[in-house]
Design an enzyme around this catalytic site. Structure first.
Site, PDB file in Angstrom:
ATOM      1  N   ASN A   9       0.920   7.296 -13.074  1.00 31.91           N
ATOM      2  CA  ASN A   9      -0.443   7.732 -12.765  1.00 31.91           C
ATOM      3  C   ASN A   9      -0.341   9.077 -12.046  1.00 31.91           C
ATOM      4  O   ASN A   9      -0.029   9.134 -10.863  1.00 31.91           O
ATOM      5  CB  ASN A   9      -1.106   6.668 -11.867  1.00 31.91           C
ATOM      6  CG  ASN A   9      -2.462   7.105 -11.362  1.00 31.91           C
ATOM      7  OD1 ASN A   9      -3.021   8.106 -11.817  1.00 31.91           O
ATOM      8  ND2 ASN A   9      -3.003   6.351 -10.421  1.00 31.91           N
ATOM      9  N   TRP A  10      -0.596  10.136 -12.797  1.00 25.54           N
ATOM     10  CA  TRP A  10      -0.418  11.483 -12.226  1.00 25.54           C
ATOM     11  C   TRP A  10      -1.522  11.853 -11.241  1.00 25.54           C
ATOM     12  O   TRP A  10      -1.414  12.844 -10.547  1.00 25.54           O
ATOM     13  CB  TRP A  10      -0.374  12.528 -13.347  1.00 25.54           C
ATOM     14  CG  TRP A  10       0.806  12.420 -14.258  1.00 25.54           C
ATOM     15  CD1 TRP A  10       1.822  11.496 -14.208  1.00 25.54           C
ATOM     16  CD2 TRP A  10       1.108  13.277 -15.367  1.00 25.54           C
ATOM     17  NE1 TRP A  10       2.722  11.721 -15.218  1.00 25.54           N
ATOM     18  CE2 TRP A  10       2.300  12.818 -15.948  1.00 25.54           C
ATOM     19  CE3 TRP A  10       0.470  14.386 -15.932  1.00 25.54           C
ATOM     20  CZ2 TRP A  10       2.886  13.425 -17.056  1.00 25.54           C
ATOM     21  CZ3 TRP A  10       1.040  14.990 -17.036  1.00 25.54           C
ATOM     22  CH2 TRP A  10       2.242  14.523 -17.591  1.00 25.54           C
ATOM     23  N   LYS A  11      -2.604  11.087 -11.251  1.00 21.15           N
ATOM     24  CA  LYS A  11      -3.761  11.411 -10.406  1.00 21.15           C
ATOM     25  C   LYS A  11      -4.203  12.858 -10.672  1.00 21.15           C
ATOM     26  O   LYS A  11      -4.077  13.330 -11.802  1.00 21.15           O
ATOM     27  CB  LYS A  11      -3.443  11.133  -8.934  1.00 21.15           C
ATOM     28  CG  LYS A  11      -2.892   9.706  -8.751  1.00 21.15           C
ATOM     29  CD  LYS A  11      -2.796   9.259  -7.329  1.00 21.15           C
ATOM     30  CE  LYS A  11      -2.228   7.839  -7.304  1.00 21.15           C
ATOM     31  NZ  LYS A  11      -2.159   7.283  -5.961  1.00 21.15           N
ATOM     32  N   HIS A  95      -8.971   1.681 -10.197  1.00 18.21           N
ATOM     33  CA  HIS A  95      -7.983   2.090  -9.189  1.00 18.21           C
ATOM     34  C   HIS A  95      -8.663   2.122  -7.819  1.00 18.21           C
ATOM     35  O   HIS A  95      -9.839   2.466  -7.711  1.00 18.21           O
ATOM     36  CB  HIS A  95      -7.424   3.475  -9.551  1.00 18.21           C
ATOM     37  CG  HIS A  95      -6.228   3.828  -8.715  1.00 18.21           C
ATOM     38  ND1 HIS A  95      -6.343   4.282  -7.429  1.00 18.21           N
ATOM     39  CD2 HIS A  95      -4.903   3.766  -8.974  1.00 18.21           C
ATOM     40  CE1 HIS A  95      -5.131   4.487  -6.931  1.00 18.21           C
ATOM     41  NE2 HIS A  95      -4.243   4.174  -7.850  1.00 18.21           N
ATOM     42  N   GLU A  97      -8.551   4.159  -5.534  1.00 17.73           N
ATOM     43  CA  GLU A  97      -9.120   5.469  -5.186  1.00 17.73           C
ATOM     44  C   GLU A  97     -10.510   5.636  -5.804  1.00 17.73           C
ATOM     45  O   GLU A  97     -11.291   6.471  -5.340  1.00 17.73           O
ATOM     46  CB  GLU A  97      -8.161   6.590  -5.619  1.00 17.73           C
ATOM     47  CG  GLU A  97      -6.951   6.641  -4.683  1.00 17.73           C
ATOM     48  CD  GLU A  97      -5.694   7.212  -5.286  1.00 17.73           C
ATOM     49  OE1 GLU A  97      -5.764   7.896  -6.323  1.00 17.73           O
ATOM     50  OE2 GLU A  97      -4.619   6.966  -4.713  1.00 17.73           O
ATOM     51  N   GLU A 177      -2.052  -3.475  -6.772  1.00 15.69           N
ATOM     52  CA  GLU A 177      -1.768  -2.315  -5.928  1.00 15.69           C
ATOM     53  C   GLU A 177      -2.353  -2.531  -4.539  1.00 15.69           C
ATOM     54  O   GLU A 177      -3.537  -2.250  -4.305  1.00 15.69           O
ATOM     55  CB  GLU A 177      -2.377  -1.054  -6.553  1.00 15.69           C
ATOM     56  CG  GLU A 177      -1.807  -0.718  -7.908  1.00 15.69           C
ATOM     57  CD  GLU A 177      -1.869   0.784  -8.185  1.00 15.69           C
ATOM     58  OE1 GLU A 177      -0.843   1.336  -8.567  1.00 15.69           O
ATOM     59  OE2 GLU A 177      -2.945   1.386  -7.987  1.00 15.69           O
ATOM     60  N   GLY A 183       0.727   5.582  -1.783  1.00 20.29           N
ATOM     61  CA  GLY A 183       0.928   6.927  -1.256  1.00 20.29           C
ATOM     62  C   GLY A 183       1.334   6.960   0.204  1.00 20.29           C
ATOM     63  O   GLY A 183       1.331   8.006   0.839  1.00 20.29           O
ATOM     64  N   SER A 223       3.890   3.045  -3.784  1.00 17.10           N
ATOM     65  CA  SER A 223       5.130   3.637  -3.271  1.00 17.10           C
ATOM     66  C   SER A 223       6.391   3.125  -3.970  1.00 17.10           C
ATOM     67  O   SER A 223       7.428   2.948  -3.336  1.00 17.10           O
ATOM     68  CB  SER A 223       5.234   3.442  -1.750  1.00 17.10           C
ATOM     69  OG  SER A 223       4.172   4.096  -1.087  1.00 17.10           O
ATOM     70  N   GLY A 244       2.681   6.267  -8.829  1.00 15.83           N
ATOM     71  CA  GLY A 244       1.933   7.477  -8.520  1.00 15.83           C
ATOM     72  C   GLY A 244       2.873   8.638  -8.232  1.00 15.83           C
ATOM     73  O   GLY A 244       3.406   9.278  -9.135  1.00 15.83           O
ATOM     74  N   GLY A 245       3.117   8.879  -6.957  1.00 15.08           N
ATOM     75  CA  GLY A 245       3.894  10.048  -6.526  1.00 15.08           C
ATOM     76  C   GLY A 245       5.216  10.231  -7.265  1.00 15.08           C
ATOM     77  O   GLY A 245       5.550  11.339  -7.691  1.00 15.08           O
TER      78      GLY A 245
HETATM   79  P1  PGA Z   1       1.994   5.762  -5.276  1.00 14.75           P
HETATM   80  O1  PGA Z   1       0.644   5.491  -6.086  1.00 14.75           O
HETATM   81  O2  PGA Z   1       3.133   5.348  -6.160  1.00 14.75           O
HETATM   82  O3  PGA Z   1       1.988   7.234  -4.978  1.00 14.75           O
HETATM   83  O4  PGA Z   1       1.930   4.916  -4.033  1.00 14.75           O
HETATM   84  C1  PGA Z   1       0.493   4.370  -6.904  1.00 14.75           C
HETATM   85  C2  PGA Z   1      -0.875   4.365  -7.523  1.00 14.75           C
HETATM   86  O5  PGA Z   1      -1.846   4.727  -6.836  1.00 14.75           O
HETATM   87  O6  PGA Z   1      -1.042   4.002  -8.706  1.00 14.75           O
END
Ligand code: PGA
Length: 266
Positions: A9-11, A95, A97, A177, A183, A223, A244-245
């Site tokens: 997930n590149w966001k 998600h 977010e 999640e 993050g 994470s 994500g990251g």
């Molecule tokens: P993260 O994000 O790996 O940076 O914690 C995961 C996500 O939000 O899908």
């Protein structure tokens, strides 16, 4: 046997040149391996160029969101059919977010983000357009501390999956999640992850029956890094990761994929 599935997930990250070089690094790093399913989920504006970049590779593509209605006056949104046209196989929905961060604030400062009902409508649109929703669920730290993790997961699943038909349910992907792990560098322990995943699977059994529930892939997200992936992916009900990251660096993303292959003994 559930085929493990790792998605990036590149966001809202990367410029187009950076996106191209990330994909090139991932495709090269995988070397054509298809032991597990792999997808990238770029920002929607990059879906068309990224679709070209993954042609003839084993990497699939997903969008990070879409709108529920087929067309109309929804300024700034993209429909499931538009996403499908870019070549997406998956769409991330619900998600945290989007549930908890994006949306107008009321006078108390609370955010009215995406509701379970909105997510259920999007899930319907994604299935109707022959794509696979990756439906995210997860508790906040306050909810975990108040021992509400299972009840939060139960109600998010019931609401967000309300539109899923029995005959399509086995294709569904759920991502657990925990919001406090996204993050933050703070990961759920493998015991915490397995307990939450087992609870989710139990809910899926109640809703769809054991055969279907045992075919549904449940990703862990929050994470995930190469050095914690093996332990997390070894849990019996953890069927991959939503990253994500660490999905923004080819070596880390490919590292997580390779750790998953090892953890599942593939
Ligand atoms: P993260 O994000 O790996 O940076 O914690 C995961 C996500 O939000 O899908």
């Amino acid at each position: 046997m559930r085929k493990p599935f790792v998605a990036g997930n590149w966001k809202m990250n990367l410029d187009l040149a950076g996106a191209r070089s990330l994909v090139a690094g991932i495709v090269e790093g995988l070397g054509g391996s298809s032991k597990i399913d792999v997808a990238i989920c770029p920002p929607s504006i990059y879906l068309f160029p990224m679709a070209k970049a993954i042609v003839e590779s084993t990497v699939a593509m997903g969008a990070q969101n879409c709108w529920s209605a087929p067309s109309g006056a929804f300024t700034g949104e993209v429909s499931a059919a538009m996403v499908k046209e870019t070549g997406c196989r998956y769409v991330i929905l619900g998600h945290s977010e989007r549930r908890n961060t994006i949306g107008p604030r009321d006078s108390n400062g609370n955010i009215a983000g995406e509701s379970n009902d909105m997510i259920a409508a999007k899930v319907r649109a994604v299935f109707d357009n022959e794509m696979i929703p990756i439906v995210c669920v997860g508790e906040t730290l306050a909810q975990r501390d108040a021992n509400e993790t299972e009840s939060v997961l139960t109600s998010q699943l019931a609401g967000s999956l309300a539109s899923v038909k029995a005959e399509e349910a086995s294709k569904l992907v759920v991502a657990y999640e925990p919001v406090w792990a996204i993050g933050t560098g703070r990961t759920a322990t493998s015991a915490q992850a397995q307990a939450a995943h087992a609870h989710i699977r139990g809910q899926l059994v109640e809703r769809f029956g054991a055969d279907v529930a045992n075919a549904i892939r449940i990703q862990y997200g929050g994470s995930v890094k190469p050095d914690n992936a093996r332990e997390l992916m070894s849990c019996p009900d953890v069927d991959g990761a939503l990253v994500g990251g660490a999905s923004l660096k080819p070596a880390d993303f490919v590292g997580i994929i390779n750790e998953t292959i090892q953890a599942k003994d593939l």
